[in-house]
Write a protein that holds these residues in place. Structure first.
Motif, PDB file in Angstrom:
ATOM      1  N   ASN A  68     -48.501   2.016  17.610  1.00 10.44           N
ATOM      2  CA  ASN A  68     -49.369   2.284  18.946  1.00 10.44           C
ATOM      3  C   ASN A  68     -49.927   3.679  19.114  1.00 10.44           C
ATOM      4  OD1 ASN A  68     -49.612  -0.236  20.935  1.00 10.44           O
ATOM      5  ND2 ASN A  68     -47.697  -0.642  19.467  1.00 10.44           N
ATOM      6  N   ARG A  69     -48.932   4.687  18.717  1.00  9.17           N
ATOM      7  CA  ARG A  69     -49.321   6.139  19.082  1.00  9.17           C
ATOM      8  C   ARG A  69     -50.397   6.295  17.973  1.00  9.17           C
ATOM      9  NH1 ARG A  69     -43.768   7.102  20.909  1.00  9.17           N
ATOM     10  NH2 ARG A  69     -42.977   6.702  18.805  1.00  9.17           N
ATOM     11  N   ALA A  70     -50.317   5.766  16.759  1.00  5.17           N
ATOM     12  CA  ALA A  70     -51.327   6.007  15.574  1.00  5.17           C
ATOM     13  C   ALA A  70     -52.633   5.423  16.230  1.00  5.17           C
ATOM     14  CB  ALA A  70     -51.238   5.525  14.389  1.00  5.17           C
ATOM     15  N   ALA A  71     -52.488   4.196  17.037  1.00  6.67           N
ATOM     16  CA  ALA A  71     -53.793   3.472  17.659  1.00  6.67           C
ATOM     17  C   ALA A  71     -54.403   4.421  18.655  1.00  6.67           C
ATOM     18  CB  ALA A  71     -53.425   2.230  17.933  1.00  6.67           C
ATOM     19  N   VAL A  72     -53.464   4.770  19.066  1.00  2.00           N
ATOM     20  CA  VAL A  72     -54.079   5.895  20.249  1.00  2.00           C
ATOM     21  C   VAL A  72     -54.958   7.012  19.946  1.00  2.00           C
ATOM     22  CG1 VAL A  72     -53.289   7.661  22.158  1.00  2.00           C
ATOM     23  CG2 VAL A  72     -52.212   5.562  22.355  1.00  2.00           C
ATOM     24  N   ASP A  73     -54.203   7.852  18.615  1.00  2.00           N
ATOM     25  CA  ASP A  73     -55.123   8.662  18.073  1.00  2.00           C
ATOM     26  C   ASP A  73     -56.527   8.347  17.473  1.00  2.00           C
ATOM     27  OD1 ASP A  73     -52.763  10.140  18.705  1.00  2.00           O
ATOM     28  OD2 ASP A  73     -51.784   9.890  16.562  1.00  2.00           O
ATOM     29  N   GLU A  74     -56.187   6.928  16.850  1.00  2.00           N
ATOM     30  CA  GLU A  74     -57.610   6.607  16.384  1.00  2.00           C
ATOM     31  C   GLU A  74     -58.655   6.299  17.436  1.00  2.00           C
ATOM     32  OE1 GLU A  74     -54.800   4.197  12.993  1.00  2.00           O
ATOM     33  OE2 GLU A  74     -56.087   2.961  14.184  1.00  2.00           O
ATOM     34  N   ALA A  75     -58.216   5.776  18.717  1.00  2.00           N
ATOM     35  CA  ALA A  75     -59.058   5.630  19.755  1.00  2.00           C
ATOM     36  C   ALA A  75     -59.696   7.011  20.388  1.00  2.00           C
ATOM     37  CB  ALA A  75     -58.361   4.878  20.961  1.00  2.00           C
ATOM     38  N   ALA A  76     -58.823   7.816  20.368  1.00  2.00           N
ATOM     39  CA  ALA A  76     -59.328   9.172  20.707  1.00  2.00           C
ATOM     40  C   ALA A  76     -60.238   9.814  19.596  1.00  2.00           C
ATOM     41  CB  ALA A  76     -58.384  10.142  21.037  1.00  2.00           C
ATOM     42  N   GLY A  77     -60.139   9.349  18.440  1.00  2.00           N
ATOM     43  CA  GLY A  77     -60.698   9.883  17.174  1.00  2.00           C
ATOM     44  C   GLY A  77     -62.350   9.254  17.282  1.00  2.00           C
ATOM     45  N   VAL A  78     -62.368   7.868  17.475  1.00  2.00           N
ATOM     46  CA  VAL A  78     -63.670   7.299  17.482  1.00  2.00           C
ATOM     47  C   VAL A  78     -64.269   7.505  18.963  1.00  2.00           C
ATOM     48  CG1 VAL A  78     -62.991   5.692  15.722  1.00  2.00           C
ATOM     49  CG2 VAL A  78     -62.931   5.189  18.159  1.00  2.00           C
ATOM     50  N   GLY A  79     -63.806   8.071  19.902  1.00  2.00           N
ATOM     51  CA  GLY A  79     -64.511   8.339  21.179  1.00  2.00           C
ATOM     52  C   GLY A  79     -64.426   7.506  22.130  1.00  2.00           C
ATOM     53  N   THR A  80     -63.487   6.621  22.023  1.00  2.00           N
ATOM     54  CA  THR A  80     -63.312   5.570  23.156  1.00  2.00           C
ATOM     55  C   THR A  80     -62.186   6.090  24.140  1.00  2.00           C
ATOM     56  OG1 THR A  80     -63.264   3.218  23.866  1.00  2.00           O
ATOM     57  CG2 THR A  80     -61.968   3.933  21.987  1.00  2.00           C
ATOM     58  N   ASP A  81     -62.327   5.760  25.165  1.00  2.00           N
ATOM     59  CA  ASP A  81     -61.245   5.799  26.303  1.00  2.00           C
ATOM     60  C   ASP A  81     -60.394   4.657  26.596  1.00  2.00           C
ATOM     61  OD1 ASP A  81     -62.893   4.381  27.855  1.00  2.00           O
ATOM     62  OD2 ASP A  81     -63.212   5.722  29.273  1.00  2.00           O
ATOM     63  N   THR A  82     -60.480   3.534  25.788  1.00  2.00           N
ATOM     64  CA  THR A  82     -60.150   2.321  26.117  1.00  2.00           C
ATOM     65  C   THR A  82     -59.369   1.826  24.811  1.00  2.00           C
ATOM     66  OG1 THR A  82     -61.672   1.921  27.735  1.00  2.00           O
ATOM     67  CG2 THR A  82     -60.279  -0.111  26.678  1.00  2.00           C
ATOM     68  N   LEU A  83     -57.894   1.497  24.878  1.00  2.00           N
ATOM     69  CA  LEU A  83     -57.182   0.934  23.630  1.00  2.00           C
ATOM     70  C   LEU A  83     -56.695  -0.274  24.208  1.00  2.00           C
ATOM     71  CD1 LEU A  83     -56.064   0.924  20.964  1.00  2.00           C
ATOM     72  CD2 LEU A  83     -54.127   1.888  21.748  1.00  2.00           C
ATOM     73  N   VAL A  84     -57.164  -1.649  23.589  1.00  2.00           N
ATOM     74  CA  VAL A  84     -56.598  -2.895  23.960  1.00  2.00           C
ATOM     75  C   VAL A  84     -55.539  -3.216  23.547  1.00  2.00           C
ATOM     76  CG1 VAL A  84     -57.511  -5.244  23.983  1.00  2.00           C
ATOM     77  CG2 VAL A  84     -59.137  -3.718  24.292  1.00  2.00           C
ATOM     78  N   LEU A  85     -54.597  -3.820  24.289  1.00  2.00           N
ATOM     79  CA  LEU A  85     -53.320  -4.119  23.817  1.00  2.00           C
ATOM     80  C   LEU A  85     -53.101  -5.610  23.822  1.00  2.00           C
ATOM     81  CD1 LEU A  85     -50.567  -1.581  25.517  1.00  2.00           C
ATOM     82  CD2 LEU A  85     -52.019  -1.355  23.611  1.00  2.00           C
ATOM     83  N   VAL A  86     -52.647  -6.210  22.776  1.00  2.00           N
ATOM     84  CA  VAL A  86     -52.304  -7.450  22.603  1.00  2.00           C
ATOM     85  C   VAL A  86     -50.777  -7.451  22.499  1.00  2.00           C
ATOM     86  CG1 VAL A  86     -52.037  -9.784  21.697  1.00  2.00           C
ATOM     87  CG2 VAL A  86     -54.376  -8.507  21.765  1.00  2.00           C
ATOM     88  N   SER A  87     -50.035  -7.836  23.725  1.00  2.00           N
ATOM     89  CA  SER A  87     -48.491  -7.347  24.004  1.00  2.00           C
ATOM     90  C   SER A  87     -47.413  -8.019  22.800  1.00  2.00           C
ATOM     91  CB  SER A  87     -48.495  -7.881  25.363  1.00  2.00           C
ATOM     92  OG  SER A  87     -48.950  -7.393  26.338  1.00  2.00           O
ATOM     93  N   GLY A  88     -47.926  -8.969  22.175  1.00  2.00           N
ATOM     94  CA  GLY A  88     -46.865  -9.426  21.356  1.00  2.00           C
ATOM     95  C   GLY A  88     -46.439 -10.801  21.783  1.00  2.00           C
ATOM     96  N   GLY A  89     -45.929 -11.677  20.821  1.00  2.00           N
ATOM     97  CA  GLY A  89     -45.084 -12.748  21.148  1.00  2.00           C
ATOM     98  C   GLY A  89     -43.727 -12.758  21.351  1.00  2.00           C
ATOM     99  N   LEU A  90     -43.024 -13.996  21.128  1.00  2.00           N
ATOM    100  CA  LEU A  90     -41.667 -14.220  21.188  1.00  2.00           C
ATOM    101  C   LEU A  90     -41.086 -13.582  19.629  1.00  2.00           C
ATOM    102  CD1 LEU A  90     -41.031 -17.355  23.154  1.00  2.00           C
ATOM    103  CD2 LEU A  90     -40.320 -14.928  23.951  1.00  2.00           C
ATOM    104  N   PRO A  91     -39.997 -12.930  19.613  1.00  2.00           N
ATOM    105  CA  PRO A  91     -39.214 -12.548  18.270  1.00  2.00           C
ATOM    106  C   PRO A  91     -38.943 -14.084  18.047  1.00  2.00           C
ATOM    107  CG  PRO A  91     -38.575 -11.095  20.144  1.00  2.00           C
ATOM    108  CD  PRO A  91     -39.436 -12.046  20.657  1.00  2.00           C
ATOM    109  N   ASP A  92     -38.531 -14.220  16.451  1.00  2.00           N
ATOM    110  CA  ASP A  92     -38.101 -15.596  15.885  1.00  2.00           C
ATOM    111  C   ASP A  92     -37.053 -15.860  16.661  1.00  2.00           C
ATOM    112  OD1 ASP A  92     -39.995 -15.881  14.002  1.00  2.00           O
ATOM    113  OD2 ASP A  92     -39.040 -14.955  12.362  1.00  2.00           O
ATOM    114  N   GLY A  93     -36.810 -17.259  16.909  1.00  2.00           N
ATOM    115  CA  GLY A  93     -35.791 -17.638  17.650  1.00  2.00           C
ATOM    116  C   GLY A  93     -35.430 -17.451  19.282  1.00  2.00           C
TER     117      GLY A  93
END
Lengths: 302, 302
Positions: B110-135
């Protein structure tokens, strides 16, 4: 209750005792397991009655099409002779048509469903409200048409000892099957009518994801609105069309004890119906599928 | 804005004027159409930039995988040269792991994604929160782990000029992709943090069925929390796995004008991104698919 003399000596007898409950017995409550007919649709009505009796399953939820085919009176006799309680009749509804002729036909069909429910001896008719008419994008209008239809149907049903049970379906069915997507919406509709005329169905498959559902169960319990409690598990990936994606208890993501306890805490003392639509389950021997479902119920719900 | 000299004389020029908007121009607002890259994934980044320029599409939502492949700096240069605004980077998140190693890996990613967002010049990083771990069957616990992760990530992102945008996904994704299923749940999470650090995504595909969503849009607007507004239509039957069931605007059940107006009334003045995952759309010529999407936007949204 176990009515077959054969089963009382069979290998199922120990299992049977877990599910047999005389109606009204103090230990009944939500522990009373009922099998929805569609879960084991490969069984004919006589086969289902026989399997329930030999496995000690005391309740069945019936479906209109097989009941119509076998005959309403014949079905009533069959389940009575097998000592079964009919916990619900599934399903009527589809009350969202805007076209007057389609609307009249839907109301007529719903009155017939009420008669069938009374005929097979259940006090609960499950309603799936219906989706959006073709080309229509107005969910709010569709929900109002359901309310209008309930105003006609609820008194008719009440006179025949039948309560209409609004079942919210998972939001993935909102466009094509049921514009009522949450327990909150179902209660908003039901509460326009007397509690003895219109209740709601709590089905884990449809509401498990909803963080507001527990409080809505409390609300439903306080108002005496819980007409039925149904179980199926949530499994992914969903199949094409998604209708047949319901999973066997324990195969998916739903914490059944949580919901079972919440419904019980809300004062529900009726049956717990397991309703699974699943091709793999239908491809198996029906009696074996029923036995497994009863076993899963014991392992994951009680 | 239209930057290609060719397109200003081409047959698309009249169409272009509908979608071209200088950043900050008074008429901009939610009428500003942005194409999410995944909608026309058959186009390479240079092809997408060229098609947007020639069609007068001023905004693009980018995805991490193609950006990583093309290079963050090269992407930033490409979109800048084409006069495009990057309206969001999709997507990071998947923050529900309970295992400590998996959790650390997710935070790093996620920190890498933030860096990429800043790198391409957007102020918005969309987060898909994730599902339930197995079981795992505990949706509540999973949502709390998301909050814990946001507490680590939000300040890191804010320092780089990037806001985290929590996207509630349709409840049918609750187990395997995103335990955040409603706008209300997304706001419950976001509001634990400053508005300039954590916002929400309003995507019609995920919320259209929800009678509480309009009021939640108002709530989001009042709090300055609407970070992105995305569109796709709801079509049935859903395909197996349901991920690729999103429909072209106008093909399904969603009343886009209602949602567009509501988001505008809540004070949102950003771009409107069309994000469709659909095999049939991907099988077509990408530029043609983009032109059709822009046309549908004009017909069904504005």
């Amino acid at each position: 209750m176990t009515v077959s003399s054969e089963s009382s000596e069979s290998s199922e007898s120990s299992e049977s005792s877990e599910f047999s409950d005389s109606p009204g017995s103090p230990g009944g409550g939500t522990a009373r397991f009922s099998i929805n007919q569609e879960t084991v649709r490969q069984l004919s009505l006589p086969e289902l009655a026989e399997a329930c009796a030999s496995l000690g399953v005391g309740g069945v939820g019936l479906w209109r099409a097989p009941v119509q085919k076998y005959g309403v009176e014949a079905t009533a006799r069959l389940v009575r002779d097998a000592g079964l309680t009919v916990t619900s009749l599934c399903r009527s509804g589809f009350l969202t048509a805007a076209d007057p002729a389609a609307r009249r036909a839907a109301l007529d069909d719903n009155r017939a469903a009420v008669d069938e429910a009374a005929g097979v001896g259940t006090d609960t008719l499950v309603l799936v409200s219906g989706g959006l008419p073709d080309g229509d994008r107005d969910l709010y209008g569709a929900r109002e048409r359901i309310a209008d239809a309930l105003a006609e149907l609820a008194p008719y049903a009440a006179e025949r000892g039948v309560r209409l049970a609004i079942e919210p379906l998972h939001p993935m069915f909102a466009s094509d099957r049921c514009v009522v997507s949450t327990l909150g919406q179902a209660l908003d509709l039901a509460e326009r009518f007397p509690a003895e005329q219109v209740g709601v169905v709590v089905d884990t498959y449809h509401i498990w994801w909803d963080d507001r559902a527990p409080a809505q169960i409390d609300r439903a319990g306080e108002g005496g609105r819980i007409a039925a409690f149904q179980l199926a598990d949530w499994c992914t990936p969903l199949p094409a069309g998604v209708l047949l994606g319901r999973g066997q208890l324990g195969d998916g993501s739903i914490d059944f004890r949580f919901w079972h306890d919440r419904v019980a805490a809300a004062g529900y003392t009726g049956w717990t119906e397991v309703e699974i639509f699943n091709e793999a389950l239908w491809d198996r021997d029906g009696r074996e599928a029923l036995a497994e479902t009863a076993e899963r119920f014991r392992a994951h719900v009680l």
